[in-house]
Every structure is written in structure tokens, then in C-alpha cells.
Design a protein around this motif. Structure first.
Motif, PDB file in Angstrom:
ATOM      1  N   ILE A 171       0.865  -1.184   0.000  1.00  0.00           N
ATOM      2  CA  ILE A 171       0.000   0.000   0.000  1.00  0.00           C
ATOM      3  C   ILE A 171       0.896   1.226   0.000  1.00  0.00           C
ATOM      4  O   ILE A 171       1.763   1.377   0.870  1.00  0.00           O
ATOM      5  CB  ILE A 171      -0.931   0.004   1.223  1.00  0.00           C
ATOM      6  CG1 ILE A 171      -1.860  -1.218   1.168  1.00  0.00           C
ATOM      7  CG2 ILE A 171      -1.737   1.293   1.291  1.00  0.00           C
ATOM      8  CD1 ILE A 171      -2.697  -1.405   2.408  1.00  0.00           C
ATOM      9  N   THR A 172       0.706   2.098  -0.997  1.00  0.00           N
ATOM     10  CA  THR A 172       1.599   3.255  -1.142  1.00  0.00           C
ATOM     11  C   THR A 172       0.911   4.572  -0.822  1.00  0.00           C
ATOM     12  O   THR A 172       1.590   5.587  -0.614  1.00  0.00           O
ATOM     13  CB  THR A 172       2.136   3.331  -2.584  1.00  0.00           C
ATOM     14  OG1 THR A 172       1.033   3.419  -3.491  1.00  0.00           O
ATOM     15  CG2 THR A 172       2.967   2.091  -2.908  1.00  0.00           C
ATOM     16  N   ALA A 173      -0.406   4.600  -0.798  1.00  0.00           N
ATOM     17  CA  ALA A 173      -1.109   5.853  -0.531  1.00  0.00           C
ATOM     18  C   ALA A 173      -2.470   5.560   0.063  1.00  0.00           C
ATOM     19  O   ALA A 173      -3.019   4.466  -0.099  1.00  0.00           O
ATOM     20  CB  ALA A 173      -1.262   6.674  -1.814  1.00  0.00           C
ATOM     21  N   ALA A 174      -3.020   6.558   0.759  1.00  0.00           N
ATOM     22  CA  ALA A 174      -4.362   6.446   1.328  1.00  0.00           C
ATOM     23  C   ALA A 174      -4.984   7.837   1.377  1.00  0.00           C
ATOM     24  O   ALA A 174      -4.275   8.847   1.468  1.00  0.00           O
ATOM     25  CB  ALA A 174      -4.318   5.826   2.718  1.00  0.00           C
ATOM     26  N   GLU A 175      -6.288   7.889   1.315  1.00  0.00           N
ATOM     27  CA  GLU A 175      -6.997   9.171   1.397  1.00  0.00           C
ATOM     28  C   GLU A 175      -8.336   8.962   2.071  1.00  0.00           C
ATOM     29  O   GLU A 175      -8.849   7.836   2.143  1.00  0.00           O
ATOM     30  CB  GLU A 175      -7.208   9.758   0.004  1.00  0.00           C
ATOM     31  CG  GLU A 175      -8.121   8.943  -0.896  1.00  0.00           C
ATOM     32  CD  GLU A 175      -8.348   9.589  -2.256  1.00  0.00           C
ATOM     33  OE1 GLU A 175      -7.601  10.516  -2.607  1.00  0.00           O
ATOM     34  OE2 GLU A 175      -9.297   9.174  -2.968  1.00  0.00           O
ATOM     35  N   TYR A 176      -8.896  10.056   2.593  1.00  0.00           N
ATOM     36  CA  TYR A 176     -10.213   9.982   3.211  1.00  0.00           C
ATOM     37  C   TYR A 176     -11.034  11.186   2.793  1.00  0.00           C
ATOM     38  O   TYR A 176     -10.510  12.196   2.295  1.00  0.00           O
ATOM     39  CB  TYR A 176     -10.104   9.903   4.738  1.00  0.00           C
ATOM     40  CG  TYR A 176      -9.719  11.193   5.419  1.00  0.00           C
ATOM     41  CD1 TYR A 176     -10.689  12.094   5.866  1.00  0.00           C
ATOM     42  CD2 TYR A 176      -8.378  11.532   5.631  1.00  0.00           C
ATOM     43  CE1 TYR A 176     -10.332  13.284   6.491  1.00  0.00           C
ATOM     44  CE2 TYR A 176      -8.020  12.709   6.262  1.00  0.00           C
ATOM     45  CZ  TYR A 176      -9.004  13.583   6.687  1.00  0.00           C
ATOM     46  OH  TYR A 176      -8.661  14.760   7.304  1.00  0.00           O
TER      47      TYR A 176
END
Length: 290
Positions: A171-176
Motif C-alpha cells: 500500500i503506497t497511498a491512502a486518502e479519506y
């Protein structure tokens, strides 16, 4: 002993007047004559009988047989018989001594991949880890069969499975985002710890811009191949609580009987902002006791 468990529903059905069933009898294959069958005990009834019986099949050879049942009412009339075809088979208990499995094509009895078998008395409940290595992606059939201590193999049991190869991606990125999806990649960015495709991480997310009431919180992640996951949604409720302490401005007391709110004896405060005060209570008119 071989026994046959049956559940029957019979009606007296002799005439238009309700009559109770007083006796019943059964026989196998050949009618011995009305009233000469094997007696069945009958429960109290009003012309309709619903009852279970355990009927022995001892003495019957293996194969098909006919079971007949008839009843008699309280005026002495016998019903027509009811016939049920049954099959008698003697089963001997045998331990399971071997098991094998194969995929898709039967290699022949005894030529499958062997499975270790636990001690048992003819019934086996056991877990196996079976490799799907060598199978292409897609649907396949898994077959399992067992052998007993008399060297007889069972029929096989078939289970359809689906094989899919999943590549491991970090997993390289996350957003909300809240409530409305701004579009993939346009959410509020979250920092990501080092991982190998599974992420367990804590975040502190501000809700200062949200009003009181229900809201939906969404989060999604992106892998090393640039693919975004589906979002995870969590519903929560915001309530603004005023936690500022208020000063006590008025107080009253009463003894034994409540005169009603606001009708007690007033207490005079020296300084309402003080959290601890000494109160002088007049007890001159109170009798001794509790």
C-alpha cells in the motif's frame, strides 16, 4: 435390531359422523386378515390420528418390502389399509482407513493423492490443507473418497473450487473524505507506514469543519501498481457539548418535607465562584431523631 421409524396421519373416514380411532394394526407384505395384524397403541383422538411409531424390521430380508397399516373406529369398522414401500439394508460399521483426492480427472480408485486419516469408528471429521499448485486459474473440481477396513472404497464427494492468483502489492497511498466522494485521488491524503500489503495504522482526523448530526467517513488505499481499493465507510454522529462549568447562583434547603422547588429556605453564598462553602442550617425547631 433393525427398526423403522414412521410418522403417520390417518383419518377414521367411515361416515359423515365424527368417530374416534380405537385401535390400529400393521403387517408386512402379506395380509394376515383384518384384526390379525401386529397391534399398534393408539393415542386419544377424535377421528384424526397423528402419531409416531418405531416398527421393527427384524426378520425381513434385505430388499424392498411393503408396510401396511389400518385402523378401527369406535363402532368396530376397520379402514382400508395404507401401504408404504420400504427398503431394508443391513449396514455394518467399518472404520475409515484411507482417503485420497484428485482434481478434475479420476486417475482410478486408489491412484489419487493420499490423505492421512485420524482414528475413527466409521465417521470422519477432519481438516486438510490441499495444495492447488499446478492448477490454472479458473474453475476446477476437487474429488475426495475414502476406504474402509474391509477394503471397500466409497463414492467420491465433489467440490467445485475457483483458483485465482493474487499478486502481493504494498500500500503506497491512502486518502479519506466525508459524506461526498471528491473523486479517486482527490481526497485528503493520509501518510502511510512501511507495509507489505496489509496496513494497521492509527490516525487522528479532524472533524472541525462538520456540523452536528450524522456523517459518513470514507477511506481508501492505493497499491504499488497504481490501483485504488474500494472505499471503507463508517457512519458517526457529531454533537457539540458545552463543557464550561457554570457558577451556582442560588440554593435552598428543606428538612423532611419538600415544599416544592424554589419554596425552600434560601442559602446565602459568600462567593458563588467558590467550589467549597460552609452553610449554616437552622436546626432550632427540629425535634431529636433522624
Amino acid at each position: 435390531m433393525k427398526a423403522l421409524f414412521i410418522y403417520i396421519l390417518v383419518l377414521s373416514g367411515f361416515c359423515c359422523m365424527a368417530q374416534s380411532i380405537t385401535s390400529a394394526e400393521y403387517f408386512f407384505n402379506t395380509d394376515p386378515g383384518v384384526g390379525n395384524g401386529i397391534v399398534l397403541a393408539v393415542n386419544a383422538n377424535s377421528g384424526q390420528l397423528t402419531q409416531s411409531y418405531a416398527i421393527s424390521t427384524s426378520g425381513l430380508g434385505e430388499g424392498f418390502h411393503s408396510l401396511y397399516i389400518r385402523t378401527k373406529n369406535d363402532v368396530g369398522n376397520w379402514s382400508l389399509y395404507h401401504r408404504q414401500v420400504i427398503y431394508v439394508k443391513t449396514f455394518t460399521t467399518s472404520n475409515i482407513t484411507a482417503a485420497e483426492y484428485f482434481f478434475n480427472m479420476d486417475p482410478g480408485v486408489g491412484n489419487g493423492m493420499a490423505l492421512a486419516v485420524n482414528a475413527n469408528s466409521g465417521q470422519l471429521t477432519q481438516s486438510y490443507s490441499i495444495s492447488s499448485s499446478g492448477l490454472s486459474e479458473g474453475f476446477h473440481s476437487l474429488y475426495i473418497r475414502t476406504k474402509n477396513d474391509e477394503n471397500n472404497w466409497s463414492l467420491y464427494h465433489r467440490q467445485v473450487i475457483y483458483v485465482k492468483t493474487f499478486a502481493t502489492s504494498n500500500i503506497t497511498a491512502a486518502e479519506y473524505f466525508f459524506n461526498t466522494d471528491p473523486g479517486v485521488g482527490s481526497g485528503i491524503v493520509l501518510s502511510i507506514d512501511a507495509n507489505s500489503g496489509q496496513l494497521t495504522q492509527s490516525y487522528s482526523i479532524s472533524i472541525s469543519s462538520l456540523g452536528e448530526g450524522f456523517h459518513s467517513f470514507y477511506i481508501r488505499t492505493k497499491d504499488t501498481n497504481g490501483n485504488w481499493s474500494l472505499y471503507h465507510r463508517q457512519v458517526f454522529y457529531i454533537k457539540d457539548f458545552d463543557l464550561t462549568p457554570d457558577d451556582v447562583t442560588t440554593a435552598e434547603y428543606f428538612i423532611d418535607t419538600d415544599p416544592g422547588v424554589g419554596n425552600g429556605t434560601a442559602i446565602v453564598f459568600g462567593d458563588a465562584s467558590q467550589t467549597t462553602q460552609i452553610l449554616n442550617i437552622d436546626a432550632t425547631s427540629i425535634a431529636e431523631g433522624d
